[in-house]
Design a protein around this motif. Sequence first.
Motif, mmCIF file in Angstrom:
data_model
loop_
_atom_site.group_PDB
_atom_site.id
_atom_site.type_symbol
_atom_site.label_atom_id
_atom_site.label_comp_id
_atom_site.label_asym_id
_atom_site.label_seq_id
_atom_site.Cartn_x
_atom_site.Cartn_y
_atom_site.Cartn_z
ATOM 1 N N LEU A 8 -0.801 -15.084 7.581
ATOM 2 C CA LEU A 8 0.498 -15.103 7.093
ATOM 3 C C LEU A 8 0.734 -16.410 6.406
ATOM 4 O O LEU A 8 -0.043 -17.426 6.423
ATOM 5 N N VAL A 75 2.275 -10.808 4.175
ATOM 6 C CA VAL A 75 3.568 -10.666 4.843
ATOM 7 C C VAL A 75 3.852 -9.145 5.420
ATOM 8 O O VAL A 75 2.863 -8.157 4.642
ATOM 9 N N LYS A 76 4.766 -8.642 6.184
ATOM 10 C CA LYS A 76 4.942 -7.317 6.412
ATOM 11 C C LYS A 76 5.158 -6.455 5.044
ATOM 12 O O LYS A 76 5.948 -6.977 4.315
ATOM 13 N N ASP A 114 8.207 -15.673 10.094
ATOM 14 C CA ASP A 114 8.991 -14.602 10.954
ATOM 15 C C ASP A 114 9.901 -15.609 11.947
ATOM 16 O O ASP A 114 10.382 -14.946 12.911
ATOM 17 N N ARG A 121 1.831 -11.537 17.547
ATOM 18 C CA ARG A 121 2.647 -10.659 16.721
ATOM 19 C C ARG A 121 2.182 -10.858 15.333
ATOM 20 O O ARG A 121 2.208 -9.998 14.509
ATOM 21 N N ASP A 122 1.786 -12.073 14.865
ATOM 22 C CA ASP A 122 1.038 -12.354 13.698
ATOM 23 C C ASP A 122 -0.010 -11.689 13.443
ATOM 24 O O ASP A 122 -0.175 -11.082 12.415
ATOM 25 N N GLU A 124 -0.992 -8.642 14.762
ATOM 26 C CA GLU A 124 -0.517 -7.414 14.498
ATOM 27 C C GLU A 124 -0.174 -7.214 13.228
ATOM 28 O O GLU A 124 -0.576 -6.100 12.592
ATOM 29 N N THR A 125 0.545 -8.126 12.652
ATOM 30 C CA THR A 125 1.214 -8.039 11.449
ATOM 31 C C THR A 125 0.291 -7.881 10.360
ATOM 32 O O THR A 125 -0.055 -7.010 9.445
ATOM 33 N N ILE A 126 -0.669 -8.804 10.221
ATOM 34 C CA ILE A 126 -1.748 -8.708 9.418
ATOM 35 C C ILE A 126 -2.857 -7.438 9.574
ATOM 36 O O ILE A 126 -2.999 -6.936 8.673
ATOM 37 N N ASN A 127 -3.134 -7.081 10.917
ATOM 38 C CA ASN A 127 -3.880 -6.293 11.143
ATOM 39 C C ASN A 127 -3.327 -4.659 10.610
ATOM 40 O O ASN A 127 -3.760 -3.948 9.952
ATOM 41 N N LEU A 128 -2.038 -4.596 10.880
ATOM 42 C CA LEU A 128 -1.121 -3.525 10.211
ATOM 43 C C LEU A 128 -1.222 -3.468 8.611
ATOM 44 O O LEU A 128 -1.575 -2.459 8.110
ATOM 45 N N GLU A 129 -1.302 -4.585 8.321
ATOM 46 C CA GLU A 129 -1.327 -4.613 6.587
ATOM 47 C C GLU A 129 -2.765 -4.214 6.019
ATOM 48 O O GLU A 129 -3.032 -3.346 5.243
#
Length: 364
Positions: A8, A75-76, A114, A121-122, A124-129
Motif C-alpha cells: 500500500l 490501493v483498493k 486506510d 486487512r492491508d 487482503e487489500t493487495i491480494n484482492l487487487e
Amino acid sequence: MKLGIVGLPNVGKSTLFNSLTKAGAESANYPFCTIDPNIGIVPVPDQRLKVLGDLYNSEKIIPAAIEFVDIAGLVKGASKGEGLGNQFLSNIREVDAIVHVVRCFEDGNVIHVDGSVDPQRDIETINLELIFSDMDIIERRIARTSKGAKNDKALAKELELLERLKSFLEEGKLAIRFEADEEEMELINSYNLLTGKPVIYAANVKEEDLADDGQSNAYVKAVRAIAADEHSGVFVICAQIEQEIAELEEDEKKMFLEELGLQESGLEKLISASYRLLGLISYLTAGPKETRAWTIKIGTKAPQAAGKIHSDFERGFIRAEIVNYQNLVDCGSYNAAKEKGLVRSEGKEYVVQDGDVVLFRFNV
C-alpha cells in the motif's frame, strides 16, 4: 533473479527500495509518489568471492545479482484503474517472486491510506487487487480460447482449466494454491499470473523491534501467521534503518549492525529468504581473470549448471572438476587440494551443490 516490490502507499516500500538499491527512487509521505516502476540491480553479498579472488589473484570479482522492481503503492480498486491503476501491475508480471512490504509500526506523522494499521486487512487489500488483475487476464484468455474450443480438443481442455481457475480466483484464493497436474501447471505458468508467484512478506517495523526480530510486535505476529498459512517467506526489516545502513562504508556497516544487535542487514535477510523460497543456490568459478558466483536451482545437474555460463558449455559438456569451497580455502591452492585428493571429476549426472568451485571441461 528478479523481485517485484509491492505494498500500500506509505508502508515504507520506496524507502526500502532506495536503501536496497541506492537507486534514489522518490519517497514521500503521500500516496502515488512513485509513478514509474523503478528498477535497481543489486549484487548478492557473498564473502566467499573476496576470499577466492585473493586466492587466485583475480582481475575481476563478479557477484550474482538481483533485479528489484518497485511499483507505485496499490490501493483498493487499483486493478480497475483506481489510484494509478492496473498499468503498474503489468510491471511485475515478469518477476520471479513478489516482496510484499507490510506496515507493522504506529506513527501519527505517517498517513495510512486506510486510516489505521492492520496488516491482515492491508495484505487482503493487495491480494484482492492481484486476484482481480489475474481474473482480467483469465477472462480475456477464456474469450480467445472459447472461439476455437468446439473444434479443437487441446483448446477445449484449456478452456475447462481456465473456467476452473477463474472460479478458484473468484473465491478470493491465490493461483499459487490451485491444484493442477504437470501439464496444466505448464499452461498456468504461461499466463504469468501475479498470484501464481511466491511471496516474501517484509514486515516493516520501528528500530526498537529489530533486536528481537519483531517477536514482541503483535502486527509482525499477524504477518507471520498469514505467511505460515500461505507457505510464504517472511522477514522483519526497518526501512528507515536500512536507509541509514545504505549510506555507510562496509566496515562502518558491520559496526552499526553490531550496535543494533543484528547479525545481518535487511538486504541479506531478503536475499536469504528469496533463495530459500525459490530453491536457489550459488556455485563458484575462479581463476586469474575473474572469480564469479552463478545462481542455479537446487537439483541442477552439472551440464545445465555449465549452460548458465554459456550454451556451448552445456552442449559440449565432458566433465566438471569440483572442489568444495572450504576445502579449497583450507588447502590454500587448487593444486594443494588436488594433491590431497579433494578435487573430484564429475559427469553428467552430478548435482551441483552450494559452494562448489567448478571448472567445466567441454568440447564443441
